[in-house]
Enzyme design. Structure first.
Site, PDB file in Angstrom:
ATOM      1  N   HIS A 116       0.829  -1.209   0.000  1.00 60.57           N
ATOM      2  CA  HIS A 116       0.000   0.000   0.000  1.00 60.57           C
ATOM      3  C   HIS A 116       0.864   1.260   0.000  1.00 60.57           C
ATOM      4  O   HIS A 116       2.044   1.236   0.344  1.00 60.57           O
ATOM      5  CB  HIS A 116      -0.953   0.000   1.196  1.00 60.57           C
ATOM      6  CG  HIS A 116      -0.252   0.072   2.524  1.00 60.57           C
ATOM      7  ND1 HIS A 116       0.310   1.230   3.010  1.00 60.57           N
ATOM      8  CD2 HIS A 116      -0.019  -0.873   3.461  1.00 60.57           C
ATOM      9  CE1 HIS A 116       0.847   1.006   4.190  1.00 60.57           C
ATOM     10  NE2 HIS A 116       0.668  -0.282   4.487  1.00 60.57           N
ATOM     11  N   GLU A 152      -1.789  -7.019   8.219  1.00 59.32           N
ATOM     12  CA  GLU A 152      -0.403  -6.836   8.660  1.00 59.32           C
ATOM     13  C   GLU A 152      -0.139  -7.616   9.943  1.00 59.32           C
ATOM     14  O   GLU A 152      -1.063  -7.978  10.677  1.00 59.32           O
ATOM     15  CB  GLU A 152      -0.123  -5.334   8.868  1.00 59.32           C
ATOM     16  CG  GLU A 152       1.281  -4.979   9.338  1.00 59.32           C
ATOM     17  CD  GLU A 152       2.406  -5.400   8.387  1.00 59.32           C
ATOM     18  OE1 GLU A 152       2.599  -6.618   8.187  1.00 59.32           O
ATOM     19  OE2 GLU A 152       3.118  -4.512   7.875  1.00 59.32           O
TER      20      GLU A 152
END
Length: 195
Positions: free
Chosen positions: A9, A79
């Protein structure tokens, strides 16, 4: 056999400051949005047999701005759970634990919903993603939009390395990496690519 494309990202405030960011759902910065848009030419013209993203906004927004369609959120692409180190920088951690290293030491527990993860626990999630991806790769390329530490672990596991060997693969925001095969064995074909 298709290629596995990994998209980290775009930039967030905490990726700039170096704060560990797992479940805190920060938006992309303006620069992060520009990074995501700039990835579109690298992905243009590809048809994906499967497109998966972390369910967090910073990953989903990156996928959208990069022009990846048909994205399915997958919680296994979340994550690394940093537990008690969520929002804390490595510099701050080293003030009390000078020898601390995420890749070998893991993290202390955080709030009840975020107990933290060891490298091997993140590796087990990465292995689950890779099992799902393998079936789709026979039909073409697959793209995963996620986070630095998770994608580093996933890369290590794809290459047959331990989860902790993800430490070997630095991964910048707003980049595309490509895992392919050579003689039917996984290889890194491109890493940290930007337009």
């Amino acid at each position: 056999m298709g290629d596995l494309l990994l998209v980290r990202h775009g930039e967030t405030e905490w990726s700039v400051s170096g704060q560990h960011t797992s479940w805190t759902d920060l938006p992309l910065t303006r620069h992060g949005e520009e990074q995501a848009k700039s990835l579109a030419p690298l992905l243009a013209g590809r048809t994906f047999a499967l497109a998966l993203s972390s369910p967090l906004d910073r990953a989903l927004r990156t996928a959208e701005l990069a022009g990846i369609t048909g994205v399915v959120p997958d919680p296994d692409l979340h994550e690394w759970d940093y537990g008690g180190y969520e929002g804390v920088t490595t510099v701050d951690i080293h003030r009390t634990r000078p020898d601390w290293f995420l890749w070998t030491d893991g993290v202390p527990p955080g709030p009840a919903a975020h107990p933290g993860e060891s490298p091997d626990e993140v590796g087990a999630r990465a292995d689950q993603v890779l099992k799902r991806v393998d079936g789709a790769l026979v039909d073409g390329d697959v793209v995963l939009v996620a986070h630095a530490h998770f994608l580093r672990v996933l890369t290590a596991r794809r290459l047959g390395l331990s989860a902790a060997d993800g430490r070997l693969f630095q991964l910048a925001t707003g980049t595309v990496s490509r895992l392919s095969t050579e003689h039917d064995r996984p290889v890194i074909a491109e890493w940290n690519t930007r337009p």
